[in-house]
Design a protein around this motif. Structure first.
Motif, mmCIF file in Angstrom:
data_model
loop_
_atom_site.group_PDB
_atom_site.id
_atom_site.type_symbol
_atom_site.label_atom_id
_atom_site.label_comp_id
_atom_site.label_asym_id
_atom_site.label_seq_id
_atom_site.Cartn_x
_atom_site.Cartn_y
_atom_site.Cartn_z
ATOM 1 N N PHE A 1 0.877 -1.174 0.000
ATOM 2 C CA PHE A 1 0.000 0.000 0.000
ATOM 3 C C PHE A 1 0.906 1.213 0.000
ATOM 4 C CE2 PHE A 1 -2.547 -3.203 2.356
ATOM 5 C CZ PHE A 1 -3.575 -3.325 1.440
ATOM 6 N N HIS B 1 4.410 0.667 1.252
ATOM 7 C CA HIS B 1 4.485 -0.130 2.481
ATOM 8 C C HIS B 1 4.064 -1.565 2.175
ATOM 9 C CE1 HIS B 1 3.906 -1.509 6.529
ATOM 10 N NE2 HIS B 1 2.624 -1.711 6.309
ATOM 11 N N ALA C 1 2.601 -4.599 3.088
ATOM 12 C CA ALA C 1 1.768 -5.129 4.170
ATOM 13 C C ALA C 1 1.906 -6.645 4.243
ATOM 14 C CB ALA C 1 0.313 -4.730 3.956
ATOM 15 N N ASN D 1 -0.011 -6.756 16.208
ATOM 16 C CA ASN D 1 -0.946 -5.893 15.476
ATOM 17 C C ASN D 1 -0.247 -5.269 14.282
ATOM 18 O OD1 ASN D 1 -2.938 -6.369 17.311
ATOM 19 N ND2 ASN D 1 -2.515 -4.521 18.515
ATOM 20 N N GLY D 2 -0.948 -5.295 13.140
ATOM 21 C CA GLY D 2 -0.373 -4.683 11.944
ATOM 22 C C GLY D 2 0.629 -5.569 11.237
ATOM 23 N N ALA D 3 0.750 -6.830 11.656
ATOM 24 C CA ALA D 3 1.723 -7.728 11.037
ATOM 25 C C ALA D 3 1.327 -8.101 9.614
ATOM 26 C CB ALA D 3 1.866 -8.991 11.876
ATOM 27 N N GLY D 4 0.042 -7.983 9.288
ATOM 28 C CA GLY D 4 -0.420 -8.313 7.946
ATOM 29 C C GLY D 4 -1.281 -9.567 7.884
ATOM 30 N N LYS D 5 -1.743 -10.048 9.027
ATOM 31 C CA LYS D 5 -2.527 -11.285 9.058
ATOM 32 C C LYS D 5 -3.829 -11.122 8.283
ATOM 33 C CE LYS D 5 -2.680 -11.078 13.574
ATOM 34 N NZ LYS D 5 -1.923 -9.856 13.909
ATOM 35 N N THR D 6 -4.571 -10.052 8.622
ATOM 36 C CA THR D 6 -5.853 -9.832 7.952
ATOM 37 C C THR D 6 -5.647 -9.559 6.456
ATOM 38 O OG1 THR D 6 -6.855 -8.999 9.979
ATOM 39 C CG2 THR D 6 -7.906 -8.362 7.920
ATOM 40 N N THR D 7 -4.597 -8.813 6.140
ATOM 41 C CA THR D 7 -4.322 -8.510 4.741
ATOM 42 C C THR D 7 -4.010 -9.798 3.966
ATOM 43 O OG1 THR D 7 -3.430 -6.404 5.476
ATOM 44 C CG2 THR D 7 -2.962 -7.044 3.222
ATOM 45 N N GLN E 1 -12.758 -10.363 10.905
ATOM 46 C CA GLN E 1 -12.319 -9.862 12.209
ATOM 47 C C GLN E 1 -13.283 -8.804 12.726
ATOM 48 O OE1 GLN E 1 -8.358 -8.228 12.106
ATOM 49 N NE2 GLN E 1 -8.330 -7.789 14.293
ATOM 50 N N GLU F 1 -9.601 -13.902 14.147
ATOM 51 C CA GLU F 1 -9.876 -13.556 15.546
ATOM 52 C C GLU F 1 -11.356 -13.723 15.908
ATOM 53 O OE1 GLU F 1 -7.868 -10.210 17.161
ATOM 54 O OE2 GLU F 1 -6.350 -10.213 15.595
ATOM 55 N N HIS G 1 -5.100 -14.763 19.177
ATOM 56 C CA HIS G 1 -4.078 -14.299 20.104
ATOM 57 C C HIS G 1 -4.086 -15.074 21.409
ATOM 58 C CE1 HIS G 1 -2.740 -11.036 17.702
ATOM 59 N NE2 HIS G 1 -3.932 -10.470 17.641
HETATM 60 N N1 LIG Z 1 -6.436 -1.072 2.503
HETATM 61 C C1 LIG Z 1 -5.289 -0.686 3.103
HETATM 62 N N2 LIG Z 1 -4.670 0.463 2.739
HETATM 63 C C2 LIG Z 1 -3.511 0.858 3.324
HETATM 64 N N3 LIG Z 1 -2.900 0.167 4.283
HETATM 65 C C3 LIG Z 1 -3.459 -0.981 4.706
HETATM 66 C C4 LIG Z 1 -4.685 -1.461 4.146
HETATM 67 N N4 LIG Z 1 -4.995 -2.630 4.739
HETATM 68 C C5 LIG Z 1 -4.031 -2.851 5.645
HETATM 69 N N5 LIG Z 1 -3.088 -1.876 5.621
HETATM 70 C C6 LIG Z 1 -1.883 -1.822 6.443
HETATM 71 O O1 LIG Z 1 -1.260 -3.069 6.354
HETATM 72 C C7 LIG Z 1 -0.712 -3.437 7.595
HETATM 73 C C8 LIG Z 1 -1.219 -4.792 8.007
HETATM 74 O O2 LIG Z 1 -2.565 -4.688 8.464
HETATM 75 P P1 LIG Z 1 -3.428 -5.935 8.879
HETATM 76 O O3 LIG Z 1 -4.796 -5.445 9.158
HETATM 77 O O4 LIG Z 1 -3.283 -6.994 7.865
HETATM 78 O O5 LIG Z 1 -2.736 -6.378 10.227
HETATM 79 P P2 LIG Z 1 -3.165 -7.538 11.233
HETATM 80 O O6 LIG Z 1 -1.990 -8.426 11.358
HETATM 81 O O7 LIG Z 1 -4.434 -8.146 10.822
HETATM 82 O O8 LIG Z 1 -3.327 -6.716 12.581
HETATM 83 P P3 LIG Z 1 -4.394 -6.898 13.793
HETATM 84 O O9 LIG Z 1 -3.799 -7.898 14.728
HETATM 85 O O10 LIG Z 1 -4.426 -5.543 14.393
HETATM 86 O O11 LIG Z 1 -5.673 -7.318 13.206
HETATM 87 C C9 LIG Z 1 -1.048 -2.339 8.576
HETATM 88 O O12 LIG Z 1 0.079 -1.484 8.678
HETATM 89 C C10 LIG Z 1 -2.198 -1.634 7.912
HETATM 90 O O13 LIG Z 1 -2.203 -0.277 8.265
#
Ligand SMILES: Nc1ncnc2c1ncn2[C@@H]1O[C@H](COP(=O)(O)OP(=O)(O)OP(=O)(O)O)[C@@H](O)[C@H]1O
Ligand SMILES: [Mg+2]
Lengths: 256, 368
Positions: free
Chosen positions: A16, A19, A21, A41-47, A88, A175, A208
């Protein structure tokens, strides 16, 4: 597991605005296996999940379901191919009833959606099936309330009931117990335990809570700054310094 | 769990809102069914026929905006295609049912093709862009209708005759002297046949739409309106469904256009294509209640009666209050739009989900 992979993430990546992700993540999953995905948090799991279930299109890499490449398929096509996802952040049809939410998932799986000149109410088997998933998720008593009227814990259960109703090959939970009270979470964990019993199924779970991971995981994958940094049996992965940090809640120090 | 106990424990209340809605709709249906006998004057006939056609037009728009959450400004364009197709054929090929079938058919086909094109090209984009595309398409159509005046009659529109069966001079059942037989004092002539042609066609189209919203497809439409992303995630191809409902609504609007053209014996931008009509049906659906179908029925009746009779009513009011200061001025028929506006604001304030929507919600909250 020596059998062929049921789902493969091959060099998957997405950025993104520069960055990364999810960064070059390769990993194969197998039927009969429950993999817990952990990471701060923010590791990229959901992405990563979004790339697999199709809400996002990867900038690098491929996704295979069995031998079939699904990288460019729409989310609905992937759902039909057998990838099911619970979200989530609760993601329901708020003004429709709890029953209708689940019935929609049953109807989609049975391919009844495009039927135009049948009375939906005449398709009572859809309702019966939907009710059985609701009973499984302990939501039978609130079937006729709008989804938006449910308390948070019940909405999380409904989120899972929708996934159950899809009867996918690949179950992805993001989650599922987040924000649930201690006495409610076991319902969901039991359900996931049930799903696991059927060895034709592949389960991916972001979670978690330590006790949950211990009870359910066959394998743990660790994501960190979008990269896959560890992958192995729970006992081995749990020993790693990084994982300890995450689980002690001190893993959030890095902001890349 | 306590909720369930409360629900079964409480005495079951009568669903008043629902009864009120169905009762009103039933009365409207009866009034329309017997309109030629209940209200035999020419103006009332026009009002009744307009109500029939606009119920179809507004309900088909409700399929889009209320059921699926699609905002389109091209709905009168499709209505106009049906109307102009019919009008041009009647003008060019003479007053026959073949002309209606061919011209109307061509209009419906054009609406279908155009809807499929607009749908496939742009239902993927954000709702606001889609609304813009439909606005642009509708504007182009309006310009075309006035530019191609050789066929469309331009701003003046087209006047034409319709099949003899529908002429007031035609006796449906003649008596011994060759005059039309009277029923309840109303002559059974071609005008009556025309009204029942419009009425029964509208009823059939409305029934089709009721069927659609109660079908599995109808469920998917609501799911898309509620949460498009989740609908896609559980396996519904959202673009496909949206395009399909856009096409269905376009075809129904075009069919309504045919009815309008045949009834009026005149088609012009004012009655078949203008944005005034678009705003009318938007208001109708909002006032009646989006996503309810019955809302279209009640909304159309209210709007039509207001636009035809509010002035008369105000003139009466002004006369009656002539001796009181200020009031006659306020009730001056020239101010009817002001009062209509006040009415809208009050309705939207007291019935935020529209008349039907709010009444039925009240039932749901009362624990139906
Ligand atoms: N659509 C998007 N546009 C820009 N940045 C994004 C987008 N989706 C996710 N990110 C960024 O990608 C990174 C990973 O986010 P993600 O939601 O995958 O983390 P996560 O591991 O699921 O965290 P959590 O435990 O908080 O759910 C974060 O820095 C987030 O800000
Ligand atoms: Mg996440």
């Amino acid at each position: 597991m020596s059998s062929a992979a049921s789902l493969t993430s091959e060099h998957l990546g997405i950025s993104f605005g520069g960055h990364k992700a999810v960064d070059d993540v390769s990993c194969a999953f197998h039927a009969g296996e429950l993999t817990v995905v952990v990471g701060p948090n923010g590791a990229g799991k959901t992405t990563w999940f979004n790339l697999i279930s199709g809400q996002l299109t990867p900038t690098t890499g491929r996704i295979l379901l069995g031998d079939r490449e699904i990288t460019r398929l729409s989310p609905s096509a992937r759902a039909k191919a057998g990838i099911g996802r619970a979200f989530q952040l609760t993601n329901l049809f708020p003004r429709l009833t709890v029953l209708e939410n689940v019935r929609l998932a049953v109807q989609a799986r049975e391919g009844q959606g495009p039927r135009l000149f049948v009375k939906a109410s005449a398709l009572s088997h859809l309702t019966d099936e939907a009710m059985s998933y609701l009973e499984a998720a302990r939501l039978g008593a609130v079937a006729h309330l709008p989804a938006a009227a449910l308390p948070h814990g019940d909405q999380r259960k409904l989120e899972v009931a929708l996934l159950l109703a899809m009867e996918p090959k690949i179950f992805m939970f993001d989650e599922p117990t987040a924000g649930m009270s201690l006495d409610e979470a076991p319902v969901i964990l039991e359900l996931i335990g049930e799903i696991k019993k059927d060895t034709s199924r592949t389960v991916l779970l972001v979670e978690h809570k330590m006790d949950v991971v211990r009870a359910l995981a066959d394998r743990i994958v660790v994501l960190h700054n979008g990269q896959l940094v560890a992958d192995g049996a729970p006992a081995d992965v749990m020993k790693l310094e990084l994982v300890r940090e995450i689980y002690l809640g001190t893993g959030a120090e890095e902001v890349a | 769990m306590s909720l369930a106990v409360e629900q079964t424990g409480a005495p079951r209340q009568l669903p008043m809102g629902r009864l009120l809605v169905y009762g009103t709709v039933g009365l409207i249906a009866l009034a329309l069914l017997f309109a030629p006998f209940l209200f035999p004057d020419v103006r009332s006939q026009e009002v009744a026929a307009r109500i029939c056609v606009f119920i179809v037009l507004a309900a088909s728009f409700d399929l889009l905006i209320g059921y699926t959450g699609i905002v389109s400004f091209a709905h009168t364009m499709f209505f106009g295609l049906g109307a102009y197709g019919t009008a041009i054929a009647l003008k060019q090929f003479g007053a026959s049912f073949t002309s209606i079938a061919l011209g109307g058919g061509a209009g419906v086909l054009a609406a279908l093709v155009l809807a499929a094109l607009i749908g496939l090209l742009s239902l993927r984009v954000k709702a606001i862009f889609f609304a813009m595309v439909t606005l642009a398409a509708a504007s182009v159509m309006l310009v075309l209708a006035s530019q191609l005046s050789e066929f469309t009659g331009g701003e003046d529109g087209l006047t034409y005759s319709i099949p003899r069966l529908f002429s007031p001079a035609t006796e449906l059942i003649a008596d011994a002297e060759g005059k039309a037989v009277k029923l309840f004092g109303v002559a059974l002539n071609g005008k009556i046949a025309l009204y029942y042609f419009v009425f029964s066609s509208s009823l059939a189209l409305f029934a089709v739409m009721l069927r659609i919203v109660a079908s599995p497809l109808g469920r998917v439409l609501k799911a898309i309106r509620e949460n498009e992303m989740r609908a896609e995630a559980i396996g519904y191809r959202v673009v496909g469904y949206r395009t399909a409902v856009f096409c269905i609504a376009a075809v129904i609007a075009a069919l309504a256009g045919i009815l309008r053209a045949v009834w009026l014996k005149y088609t012009g931008p004012e009655v078949a294509l203008s944005f005034d009509i678009m705003i009318d049906i938007l208001l109708i659906v909002v006032i009646g209640g989006m996503g309810t179908m019955w809302g279209a029925v009640i909304g159309v009746v209210l709007m039509t009666l207001a636009s035809y009779y509010l002035k008369d009513l105000m003139a009466l009011g002004a006369e009656a209050t002539a001796s009181i200061p200020l009031l006659p001025d306020l009730l001056n028929p020239d101010r009817w739009l002001l009062w209509l506006g006040v009415g809208f604001i009050l309705l939207v304030y007291f019935f935020p989900s529209g008349l039907v929507g709010t009444l039925m919600d009240r039932d749901a909250r009362a624990g139906k």
